[in-house]
Write an enzyme that holds these catalytic residues in place. Sequence first.
Site, PDB file in Angstrom:
ATOM      1  N   GLY A 185      -6.614  23.656   9.795  1.00 42.29           N
ATOM      2  CA  GLY A 185      -6.824  22.862  10.923  1.00 42.29           C
ATOM      3  C   GLY A 185      -8.121  22.445  11.058  1.00 42.29           C
ATOM      4  O   GLY A 185      -8.216  21.512  11.945  1.00 42.29           O
ATOM      5  N   LYS A 186      -9.071  22.680  10.006  1.00 45.03           N
ATOM      6  CA  LYS A 186     -10.279  22.088  10.282  1.00 45.03           C
ATOM      7  C   LYS A 186     -10.427  20.741   9.813  1.00 45.03           C
ATOM      8  O   LYS A 186      -9.625  20.096   9.306  1.00 45.03           O
ATOM      9  CB  LYS A 186     -11.328  23.039   9.112  1.00 45.03           C
ATOM     10  CG  LYS A 186     -11.222  24.230   9.502  1.00 45.03           C
ATOM     11  CD  LYS A 186     -11.767  24.759  11.043  1.00 45.03           C
ATOM     12  CE  LYS A 186     -11.762  26.324  11.067  1.00 45.03           C
ATOM     13  NZ  LYS A 186     -12.008  26.817  12.664  1.00 45.03           N
TER      14      LYS A 186
END
Length: 365
Positions: A185-186
């Site tokens: 999710g970064k």
Amino acid sequence: MKIPFVSFIPIEKELDKDLREAFERVYTRSWYIEGVEDEAFEKAFAGYCGVDYCVGVGNGLDALMLALKALGIGEGDEVIVPSNTYIATALAVTYVGATPVFVDPDVNTFNINPTKIEEVITTNTKAIMPVHLYGQPCDMDPIAEIANNHNLYIIEDCAQAHGAKYKGQLIGTFGNAAGFSFYPGKNLGALGDAGATITNDKDIAEKIRALGNYGSDYKYHHIYKGNNSRLDEMQASFLLAKLPHLNRMNEERRRIAKKYLEGIKNSNVILPFVPEYAEPVWHIFGIRCDRRDELEKYLNDAGVGTNKHYPIPMHLQECYKDLGYKEGDFPIAEEISKTELSLPMYYGMTDEEIDYVIDVINSWR
């Protein structure tokens, strides 16, 4: 409309060919640990950050923990960390045998408040670990000055801030070392767990590499009691495919944030504050609201996904009750934990989706 809090589908569709080619390269080569993909990504990411060395590791927690180990921080030492962050920051300190010492954040930026750092420095303090939370850079000049005056290390936690800048300089370049997470999710995410530590110090880089490889500098020769934390070839290949697109995707996040900042007009909502020194990359777009849970339900009922970062501050987590902190010790962190609500923020959101989120918030009373 149904708008998820986060979606990987747009970027995966756009980079489908590149990601599949990356997989095929590694699979065909049949070499999965410490190979050419890892080496190429480390070189590319070091170049992107403007540092001399990058060492790929298993995840963002290990990136911080190995940096602390490489700096000789351990039993009896103290490391100053913000009280408002993800628990991995504190766990990295704990894992090397040191003690995390919490400092309240600035209520506007959510980041560590430099004016409160010197209050907790003792003879056991060895380092400051600022976290560039939500992709918002910390105020690094006063932190660097404090570290210099007290002969302390700085290890930057950059897990949420790939590409963010402080006064025009990329974060991760202000201290002795910096840790990055490449959790999916970064802003720069792998397709599994991955991380890296960057530094301009050759000795630190070499020690981190050895520590992450069972403490070995060459096969079957172990100079440290190390760990098993290496960036595998598959994840390195995916990151290598995504890295050239990072700046463009960060710009899209800035565009979405700008629309939120200009469009949300609800007086019940406190919007994020961006200091003049900051060029954030908006990993998270976190608003505040005294009736946070009511607003969250309203948004969710309207199909808008949300999240709360972080509903229990670290000093009140059960795993750290041995440190002796109690409710009220860090009132700003506690206030943020009770009022923060994160809105959808991801590459590929359409204008229609962004406008819908804005409209739903503005219609809430």
